[in-house]
Design an enzyme around this catalytic site. Structure first.
Site, PDB file in Angstrom:
ATOM      1  N   GLU A  13       0.776  -1.025   0.112  1.00  0.00           N
ATOM      2  CA  GLU A  13       0.092   0.080  -0.040  1.00  0.00           C
ATOM      3  C   GLU A  13       0.673   1.199  -0.080  1.00  0.00           C
ATOM      4  O   GLU A  13       0.688   2.168  -0.592  1.00  0.00           O
ATOM      5  CB  GLU A  13      -0.863  -0.019   1.068  1.00  0.00           C
TER       6      GLU A  13
ATOM      7  N   ASP B 120      -9.322   0.500   5.709  1.00  0.00           N
ATOM      8  CA  ASP B 120      -8.610   0.038   6.882  1.00  0.00           C
ATOM      9  C   ASP B 120      -7.221   0.043   6.558  1.00  0.00           C
ATOM     10  O   ASP B 120      -6.451  -0.022   7.590  1.00  0.00           O
ATOM     11  CB  ASP B 120      -9.104  -1.205   7.478  1.00  0.00           C
ATOM     12  N   PHE B 121      -7.010  -0.098   5.327  1.00  0.00           N
ATOM     13  CA  PHE B 121      -5.561  -0.356   5.097  1.00  0.00           C
ATOM     14  C   PHE B 121      -4.855   0.946   4.998  1.00  0.00           C
ATOM     15  O   PHE B 121      -3.481   0.967   4.717  1.00  0.00           O
ATOM     16  CB  PHE B 121      -5.392  -0.878   3.626  1.00  0.00           C
TER      17      PHE B 121
ATOM     18  N   HIS C 218     -11.542  -4.737   8.793  1.00  0.00           N
ATOM     19  CA  HIS C 218     -11.986  -4.501   7.183  1.00  0.00           C
ATOM     20  C   HIS C 218     -13.389  -3.998   7.318  1.00  0.00           C
ATOM     21  O   HIS C 218     -14.162  -4.067   6.402  1.00  0.00           O
ATOM     22  CB  HIS C 218     -12.058  -5.996   6.616  1.00  0.00           C
TER      23      HIS C 218
END
Ligand code: TPP
Ligand code: TPP
Ligand code: MG
Ligand code: MG
Lengths: 337, 323, 337, 323
Positions: free
Chosen positions: A72, A97-98, A141
């Site tokens: 990411e 969430d990432f 998530h």
């Protein structure tokens, strides 16, 4: 001020799902802007894990729609580096969430490069990402983390509540010369709505009156807009005719539209799916009482998720995520009904 | 002190593999029946990796896992009933229904959790390995992670620190050739993830991840080195998942061919192993069948337990946030 | 309710700098807790880039006070993994701005592990980090990002405004069985104050009335507390006798202390060094108007940094960071003075 | 198309090195005189790296830099006056005083900024390299980063992606043996950062970073490969910084010895190079001196410019946040 409820558009409207609307928007962006490309995990071969990008790699080629490694920080960096050097990247960050994995790239590079360089860099980068609880995907998530972005000068944030807005906001984001996050909601993927053909925009910074009302104001965004509309129907029984306003973008924020409504209704509530404590609702509530103090008949109320991570079990999650009933309960508590 | 490959160790590995396979197939069915909410990432096909490593470990040795974590927990000693209860979101689950498949865990057997974040495990395993060394134990921490996860910065940072401090950590890469629907050649320019080991000053070893004995031996060596204070190893196991990335039939994408799947299935880790057990007269067909049958009976009871368990009460939402 | 102003302590007080107080606290933690250790970039050989850890490696050995690679995600991960398995890590995150590098480890692992595991993990991890503008360190080394943490169930956040609090909060944090961030301020490093010898704690979740007052409430934390005290002196000229409250920890937040004060004073302001928009001040302001609506004679005001990254030039930075004068100006604007 | 080592190239490299050295020494002095606020990380000792690489690049080729970025900008064609103005925080600086030393940049010459975040550069350089390929140019992006930065996950992710997509990126590791006060042996278990290249499917090359010609040649090869579409290279240059991590005398820590410094100074990149130029009769002592003198004169004028420039107005705070 807020846009009219029924946005008149020249093009013929059809009914599309949220996913199809996103797909169409990205297709238009790729057509309009030769230096745009779509990069992200599984966006190419698979067309995205939720199908947003279905068919686009075939149509535009693997040079313009391609899979990245699970990296990411690298992916956002790809957007920063390419965006600063003549491309108009569309970056897919699968789950919001990432953001933790790439928050440096977002907060310290993407958001600040222009400013740090004295305005001598331009970063026309669009980031599509998906928020929201309700699918039993548990704590990592299911988050709604827009508050992290709202506190970050240098990025814009759009929240797409339905297919129409998803398409129009993505096109606006991609045409904008700034980093813009378009936050999608995983529980809305199958939602259907009218979506005009061809290119149109939902302007960044203009609220929409989703439901007009006379004596109560609800400000909400993302999927919660629909819960607020449902709550508004239920509130009629209590003599409350609620106006529901969706700011559509949290940065820029159309505060005048909110204030205008509150000055008319004298009572209001902010509803968001994110954890209530420390959420962006606090900013709006604070500004409302600052700017319309003398118009308020009751404190500005807020509804949001409780102060815990998102639990997995549906038995817990259904009580965790705000809904029409908990919104109604919040209004009743606020007004002592 | 390495475990030697006795008959009882072989039987132990076999039993772990069967338990994983049977559990996962049942879990897949229950998901399709609508009993298990959320996302389920099945481990079927990769059983030799978890089993070949875990047979070396005690409850004091830790592991970190991935989104594909049931197999790791089973091999580490997780109980079916508590596991199914967790997958069902019941109060009797290992995480009281708060974690589900992606966060299933049992610290009592040293399983530090499945993880919904790809690359979430390596830093935690490195920290556990540090703790083992700091507290002057001889325990090791095994970090399971995928080929896809090897591209996360978190893996890099954890591996570098483990190499630097010579920590008792085994980085077990379960290279199943795909990160979701993306084949390895589209996510990294290398064939062997083990090639990265040299950059962290640790040995990199590649083994056939369908061969539980090969995994067992390579893991044994790495674990022995770690226990002896000689530092970490990157152990890459070439393996394959039979079901789709998520769920059983997944999204029906054509990112891999039926032929490829069939080719790998020819080397099914359990069938391979059972043939060997029979050939070497370590177990008879009947004995093998008994392991399956016992496992299935245990699963039935566990499903019973999960289904009859209560859901957590809404008041549980605000519990367990802080100690 | 808030602690008395002069905290009585049994031990003899001396004057120490903020840095020396931090150093003493960490020494006590290492003495008290055999399973604690200090890990971070340059904390060992160099004793920390600001000297917090001076002499500790020599005293406790390189096993317990050691340098890490420049790997923030790894460093926090070290804390998570070691914390969950019997250690009590003290992790140094040199600048708070670097949270972006490890936000996944903070938000998705450290904060959530206990909850996701149904309460079956305990993470007694202390993170020391440094915030604040004013040293011409520009956009990536000057931020105050406590709002990211406040919106994150599972962590506690302490803000140390002076040497006394720095020492007492660090000891409390290290004795707590939860992840606790202790946020230090780089402009306070040389600040001197009375610091008792030996171990004492500043309790987490208890506000301090820094300056008692009768007709105005200012809530602030970190270095801004001192600017608020100075502002309070200046406000006397306008007939304002301001009570300055430092919550000391933002999570847990001693809201009752704030509400009690506001019910007495009827007017209030939140001051923080962070960007005002989307900052934690919004949460407190919202809660005040919710819980003390009928007591308010004026809207709750907020002072914070403007909506931009932190500029480098001292000529800009001095106008960027809130100070006594801008706080006074804020009060005057709020009250129409 | 590689640049060949003609006399004029040698003179060019020399000039760049001298410009860096003189600029940095003045900047250090001005900082000590209280004229330059904030943190200053001087590049003195490492001039051969920036100069040997940059002589291959045009304004269309990009670089990313580090906290130690003045040398990179100078070698890439930055003007002293705008640079000093920026360091002073003046409105006439490259960043209008908003960036300062740690964010100094000039996109017109392809310099995508110093960076206050260790490991901030690699993902951006990878993105620029992607852009070069995507826009079908023959340009390359060079990413300067330290030995310490090689332990950040961002480096790993960027290197993997550059290798995967065969991007025209050169990862130039300036290995000066320390990350702040921590020697390399205390931050990684390897001696050559270049050993990491294999894990990304790219060549790793080690050169003497005090020898500008060695850097020049290795960089030329890597850049030619990149321009030819053959992908990235990890080029490690062993070098040393003469002043402290930050500022001139820094914190007075004893993390390295005077002997070590003296040993490296014996191989001063500029002295080495000037001896060579004279031996090979490419430049006379007088010609060399002239380069220094011209540089010093230019610095005087630049300081003059910076000192007489206005500070930005407070209203500038809210400008340049958005386009
Ligand atoms: C940080 C992060 N990025 C992306 C994802 C989405 N995701 C879940 S599993 C997966 C693939 C992981 O591949 P690999 O590591 O090879 O493990 P495998 O699924 O093959 O066992 C991805 C991209 C995630 N969960 N976390
Ligand atoms: C993400 C991040 N972590 C830590 C720091 C603090 N810091 C600044 S420079 C530096 C050392 C960098 O070492 P190296 O990469 O070798 O570069 P050098 O200073 O030796 O040129 C550190 C730790 C930072 N600026 N950014
Ligand atoms: Mg895989
Ligand atoms: Mg270095």
């Amino acid at each position: 001020m807020a846009e009219a409820v029924a946005t008149p558009v020249a093009n013929k409207a059809r009914t599309l799902t949220y996913v199809a609307a996103i797909n169409e928007a990205v297709r238009i962006v790729l057509q309009e802007q030769p230096n745009s490309f779509v990069a992200g995990e599984d966006v190419g071969g698979a067309g995205g894990v939720y199908g947003y990008y279905h068919g686009l790699q075939k149509e535009f080629g693997a040079d313009r729609v391609f899979d990245t490694p699970i990296s990411e920080e690298g992916i956002i960096g790809l957007g920063v580096g390419a965006g600063a050097t003549g491309c108009r990247p569309v970056i897919d960050l699968m789950f919001m969430d990432f953001m933790g994995e790439c928050m440096d790239e977002i907060a310290n590079q993407l958001a600040k490069m222009r400013y740090m360089f004295g305005g001598r860099a331009t970063l026309p980068v669009t980031v599509l990402t998906m928020a929201g609880a309700g699918a039993s995907l548990a704590a990592q998530h299911s988050q709604s983390l827009e508050a992290w972005l709202c506190h970050l000068p240098g990025v814009k944030i759009a929240m797409a509540c339905d297919p129409y807005d998803a398409k129009g906001l993505i096109i606006s984001a991609a045409r904008d010369d700034n980093p813009v996050f378009v936050v999608l909601n995983k529980m809305s993927l199958a939602m259907k709505g009218e979506v005009p053909e061809g290119a149109y925009t939902v302007p960044l910074g203009k609220a929409k009156i989703v439901r007009p009302g006379t004596n109560y104001t609800i400000v909400s965004w993302g999927r919660m807009v629909h819960e607020c509309k449902a709550a508004a129907e239920k509130l009629k029984a209590f003599g409350i005719d609620a106006e529901v306003i969706d700011p559509r973008t949290l940065q820029p924020l159309d505060l005048p539209a909110v204030i205008q409504s509150v000055k008319k209704t004298h009572r209001c509530m902010i509803v968001h799916e994110a954890v209530r404590f420390g959420g962006f609702g606090g900013e709006i509530a604070s500004q409302i009482q600052e700017l319309a103090f003398d118009y308020l008949d009751a404190p500005v109320a807020r509804v949001g998720a409780p102060f815990s991570p998102v639990p997995f079990s549906p038995a817990l999650e259904k009580h965790y995520v705000p809904n029409a009933d908990s919104i109604v309960a919040g209004v009743k508590a606020q007004l002592g009904l | 002190m390495a475990v030697t490959l006795t008959d009882s160790v072989l039987k132990d590995i076999h039993r772990r593999m069967v338990r994983i396979r049977r559990f996962e197939e049942t879990a897949g069915k229950m998901m399709e029946n609508g009993k298990i909410p959320g996302a389920l990432h099945l481990y079927v096909g990769e059983e030799a990796v978890a089993s070949g490593v875990m047979v070396h470990l005690s409850n004091q040795d830790q592991i970190t896992s991935t989104h594909r974590g049931h197999g790791h927990l089973i091999a580490k000693g997780g109980a079916f009933d508590r596991m199914f209860a967790e997958l069902y979101g019941k109060a009797t689950g290992y995480c009281k229904g708060k974690g589900g498949s992606m966060h299933i865990s049992n610290l009592e057997v040293g399983m530090l959790g499945a993880n919904g974040i790809v690359g979430g495990g390596p830093p935690i395993a490195m920290g556990a390995g540090f703790s083992n060394k700091f507290r002057k134990t001889k325990n090791v921490a095994c970090c399971f992670f995928g080929d896809g996860a090897s591209n996360e910065g978190s893996f890099h940072e954890a591996a570098n620190m483990a190499g630097l401090y010579k920590l008792p950590v085994i980085f077990v890469c379960e290279n199943n050739g795909y990160g979701e629907y993306t084949p390895q050649r589209n996510h990294q320019a290398i064939v062997d993830v083990a090639d990265r080991a040299a950059g962290y000053g640790m040995p990199g070893v590649v083994v056939d991840g369908m061969d539980a004995v090969a995994v067992y031996e390579a893991a044994g060596e790495a674990i022995a080195r770690a226990r002896a204070g000689e530092g970490p190893t990157l152990l890459e196991c070439k393996t394959y998942r039979y079901y789709d990335h998520v769920g059983v039939r997944g999204m029906g994408l054509t990112y891999r061919t039926d032929d490829e799947l069939a080719e790998w299935k020819k080397r099914d880790p359990i069938e391979l192993f059972e043939s060997r057990l029979q050939e070497q007269k370590i177990m008879s067909a009947a004995e093998i069948k008994a392991v399956h049958d016992e496992t299935l009976a245990e699963i039935d009871a566990a499903i019973q337990f999960a289904e009859s368990s209560p859901f957590p009460d809404a008041s549980a939402i605000l519990e367990d946030v802080y100690a």
